[in-house]
Design a protein around this motif. Structure first.
Motif, PDB file in Angstrom:
ATOM      1  N   ILE A 212       0.849  -1.192   0.000  1.00 31.03           N
ATOM      2  CA  ILE A 212       0.000   0.000   0.000  1.00 31.03           C
ATOM      3  C   ILE A 212       0.882   1.238   0.000  1.00 31.03           C
ATOM      4  O   ILE A 212       1.752   1.395   0.857  1.00 31.03           O
ATOM      5  CB  ILE A 212      -0.931   0.016   1.229  1.00 31.03           C
ATOM      6  N   GLU A 218      -2.213  12.531  -0.392  1.00 30.08           N
ATOM      7  CA  GLU A 218      -1.460  12.285   0.844  1.00 30.08           C
ATOM      8  C   GLU A 218      -0.016  12.770   0.711  1.00 30.08           C
ATOM      9  O   GLU A 218       0.556  13.317   1.664  1.00 30.08           O
ATOM     10  CB  GLU A 218      -1.507  10.790   1.179  1.00 30.08           C
ATOM     11  N   LYS A 343      -2.776   6.009   6.693  1.00 34.34           N
ATOM     12  CA  LYS A 343      -2.016   4.816   6.318  1.00 34.34           C
ATOM     13  C   LYS A 343      -0.784   4.670   7.203  1.00 34.34           C
ATOM     14  O   LYS A 343      -0.268   5.656   7.735  1.00 34.34           O
ATOM     15  CB  LYS A 343      -1.612   4.896   4.842  1.00 34.34           C
ATOM     16  N   ASN A 344      -0.341   3.438   7.342  1.00 34.40           N
ATOM     17  CA  ASN A 344       0.819   3.145   8.184  1.00 34.40           C
ATOM     18  C   ASN A 344       2.098   3.629   7.498  1.00 34.40           C
ATOM     19  O   ASN A 344       2.544   3.064   6.511  1.00 34.40           O
ATOM     20  CB  ASN A 344       0.896   1.638   8.449  1.00 34.40           C
TER      21      ASN A 344
END
Length: 401
Positions: A212, A218, A343-344
Motif C-alpha cells: 500500500i 497524501e 495509512k501506516n
C-alpha cells in the motif's frame, strides 16, 4: 575405470588382528578405506574376499563388508560419471563417510559468508531467525537426519499460532532453512536423498503481500507540511527524497553525498546490488537539497545522520542505518497522524507510493530501469500491486446495469 574390492591388509594391530579394508584402484594406483573390522588372518578367504564360515561372526561381518563395498561402488561410479577427471585420491575422499556437521554448524558457515559479503543487515536478521528456531527446538544442535518435513511443518505452525508471525514471515524462516540445507548439500555434508523440501514434502509458496502506497493527495500533505517538529520535518524530507527518486532505499538515501550530484543528475551506486544509478534531480528534490546545503556534515553527506560513522566499516554502517531508520519511522508516524494521513507510514512505502502513482502510466521497461530491478519479471510482479484499472473497469461493466 576404478575397481572396488574388499581386502585383508597385513599390518596387524596390537591384538594381532588384521584390518579388513576397501581397496579402490585406478590407473594402477590404489588407496584404502577402513571398514573398522579386524580378524585373524586365518579366517580370511582371499579367493572370494570374504570371512570364512569358521569365524563365529562370519555372516554378520560378510553382510557388513558387502554393504560397504556396494556403497563404495556407488559413490565411485557417481564420481566417475562427472565430466572432469577423478584421481584415485579424489574418489577416496567421496567414499569416506565424513563426520556430519549438524544444521547449526552449517548455519554458522552461512552467517559468516554473509559477513564476508558485507551483508550485515541480512546477517542480523537471519541470526535472529536461527535463534528463534533454537528456541522452538529447545536445543542448540540438530542433525540433518532429524530435519524432517514433519519438524518443519510443526515449526511453521509454531510461528503462525504461538508467535503470531505473518504467513510471509513464516515463509522467510523456511527459505532460510532451505538455503542452509542447500549449502550443506553443495559442500557434500549431507545427501540430497534426505531433502525435506519439494513436492510431497514441504513446499514453499510465497504468499501475495499487500503493498500500500500513498496517493497524490497524501503526498501533497507531506510536501506542504508545516508546524512539525524538527525531527518530524527531517523525516518527511528524507521520505520525499526517496519518493522523488523512484523509491531509492533508505540505506542509499542516508549515504548520499554532495559529490553524487553532477550536472543536475544523481549518480550513485546502490548498496543492495552495486548497480550504478543515474537519475535527473527533479526541481522538488533540488529545493529540499538546498535546505541541507549549508549544513556541515562529515564525509560530505547530504543528510547528517551517518556523520560520525566510519563509512568504510560496512558493519558499523549497517548497525547505524538500522537505528536511524527506526527513529525516522517513529517521527514519520507522528507526522502522519498530525497531517491526517491514516495509512501506516514508514520509509519503505516511499517505493510503494511511487509504484501506486505510476500505476500503468509508465512502460514496464522504464519502470524496471527506475526501480533498478535485474529482471523485468520482478517489475511486473511488483507493479501488479498497483495496477487496478482493468479489473475496476471489468467490475463496472458487470454491475453497472
Amino acid at each position: 575405470m576404478a575397481t572396488v574390492r574388499a581386502v585383508l591388509r597385513k599390518k596387524k594391530n596390537r591384538a594381532g588382528l588384521c584390518p579388513i579394508a576397501i581397496r579402490i584402484t585406478k590407473d594402477r594406483k590404489s588407496t584404502f578405506v577402513s571398514t573398522g573390522q579386524y580378524i585373524n588372518e586365518k579366517y580370511w578367504d582371499e579367493r572370494n574376499r570374504i570371512v570364512r564360515k569358521s569365524h563365529p561372526n562370519s555372516n554378520a561381518i560378510n553382510n557388513f563388508i558387502l554393504s560397504k563395498v556396494a556403497d563404495a561402488n556407488r559413490k565411485t561410479l557417481e564420481a566417475e560419471m562427472k565430466p572432469e577427471y577423478q584421481t584415485v585420491s579424489e574418489i577416496r575422499n567421496k567414499v569416506i563417510v565424513k563426520k556430519e556437521l549438524d544444521f547449526f554448524a552449517v548455519a554458522n558457515i552461512h552467517l559468516q559468508n554473509l559477513k564476508g559479503r558485507n551483508k550485515h543487515h541480512q546477517y542480523d536478521t537471519e541470526f535472529g531467525r536461527l535463534k528463534k528456531f533454537k528456541e522452538f527446538l529447545k536445543q542448540d544442535e540438530l542433525s540433518f537426519s532429524k530435519l524432517t518435513p514433519s519438524l518443519l511443518k510443526r515449526f511453521e505452525g509454531y510461528l503462525l499460532e504461538n508467535k503470531k508471525r505473518s504467513p510471509r514471515t513464516a515463509v522467510n524462516y523456511l527459505i532460510l532453512i532451505r538455503t542452509i540445507y542447500n549449502l550443506a548439500i553443495s559442500e557434500s555434508i549431507v545427501d540430497r536423498e534426505r531433502y525435506p523440501f519439494g513436492k510431497g514434502k514441504v513446499t514453499i509458496r510465497i504468499p501475495e503481500s499487500q503493498k500500500i502506497g500513498l496517493n497524490k493527495e497524501e503526498i501533497q500533505k507531506l510536501e506542504g507540511a508545516n508546524n512539525l517538529s524538527e525531527a518530524q520535518q527531517n523525516a518527511v524530507n528524507v521520505w520525499l527524497i526517496s519518493f522523488y527518486f523512484a523509491g531509492i532505499r533508505i540505506a542509499d538515501v542516508l549515504q548520499l553525498k554532495w559529490s553524487d550530484i553532477v550536472d543536475d543528475r544523481l549518480l550513485y551506486r546502490m548498496d543492495k546490488n552495486s548497480k550504478l544509478v543515474s537519475l535527473k534531480v527533479p526541481e522538488k528534490a533540488k529545493k529540499l537539497f538546498d535546505i541541507y546545503r549549508e549544513l556541515e556534515t562529515q564525509n560530505n553527506l547530504i543528510f547528517p545522520y551517518l556523520g560520525n560513522t566510519d563509512l568504510k566499516n560496512q558493519e558499523e554502517v549497517s548497525v547505524r542505518t538500522q537505528s536511524v531508520t527506526r527513529n525516522l519511522n517513529r517521527a514519520l508516524k507522528r507526522a502522519s497522524i498530525q497531517l491526517g494521513i491514516k495509512k501506516n507510514m514508514s520509509m519503505h512505502i516511499a517505493r510503494h507510493s511511487f509504484g501506486n502513482i505510476s500505476g500503468d502510466k509508465i512502460p514496464i521497461q522504464m519502470l524496471q530501469k527506475l526501480y533498478r530491478h535485474s529482471s523485468v519479471t520482478t517489475t511486473i510482479r511488483y507493479q501488479a500491486n498497483f495496477i487496478h484499472k482493468d479489473a475496476d473497469s471489468a467490475l463496472d461493466k458487470v454491475i453497472n446495469f
